[in-house]
Write an enzyme that holds these catalytic residues in place. Structure first.
Site, short mmCIF file in Angstrom:
data_model
loop_
_atom_site.label_atom_id
_atom_site.label_comp_id
_atom_site.label_asym_id
_atom_site.label_seq_id
_atom_site.Cartn_x
_atom_site.Cartn_y
_atom_site.Cartn_z
N SER A 16 0.79 -1.26 -0.08
CA SER A 16 0.16 0.02 0.12
C SER A 16 0.88 1.31 -0.07
O SER A 16 1.96 1.11 -0.11
CB SER A 16 -0.86 0.02 1.02
OG SER A 16 -1.94 1.10 1.06
N THR A 63 13.03 4.51 -7.01
CA THR A 63 12.94 3.11 -7.75
C THR A 63 12.85 3.97 -9.14
O THR A 63 12.40 5.00 -9.52
CB THR A 63 11.79 2.47 -7.39
OG1 THR A 63 10.52 2.99 -7.65
CG2 THR A 63 11.78 1.84 -6.03
#
Length: 125
Positions: A16, A63
């Site tokens: 989440s 990322t």
């Protein structure tokens, strides 16, 4: 369930994000999705017992996904610096750091229906 070994050695971990707690403008659908995962984890844990079900809730993580938000490397660096400066830790999450949350969910055979938060303190600032 038929493909999982029964027992507390088996687990499923969902992901989440902090938009479940701190909604972003124009993120209605992602915020609703991340917010609903807590209820789903609770329900699945009861339905799938004794398999363990947990949730890892992340703040921004450096990322390739975050790189898509920025057009140039300089813009990405400015964005990451801005996020870092607003966090309590003064840094943005790194993939190798937040991966520890998933490892913990897998290793602790007594952990189920838990939320592991990794957000640099962005939930309190």
């Amino acid at each position: 369930m038929k493909h999982m070994a029964p027992g507390p050695a088996s687990s499923i971990s969902f992901t989440s994000g902090i938009s479940a707690y701190r909604p972003y403008p124009n993120w209605n659908a992602p915020g609703a999705y991340t917010g609903s995962l807590e209820g789903m984890v609770r329900s699945l844990a009861v339905e799938m017992k004794p398999v363990r079900v947990n949730l890892v809730c992340l703040g921004p993580v450096d990322t390739d996904l975050i790189a898509r938000w920025y057009s140039t490397p300089d813009e990405r660096k400015r964005g990451i610096d801005a996020i870092s400066s607003s966090s309590v830790t003064g840094a943005i999450g790194q993939a190798e750091d937040v991966a520890e949350g998933y490892v913990y969910c897998m290793k602790d055979y007594n952990l189920t229906v838990s939320i592991i938060n990794s957000n640099g303190g962005l939930l309190i600032v």
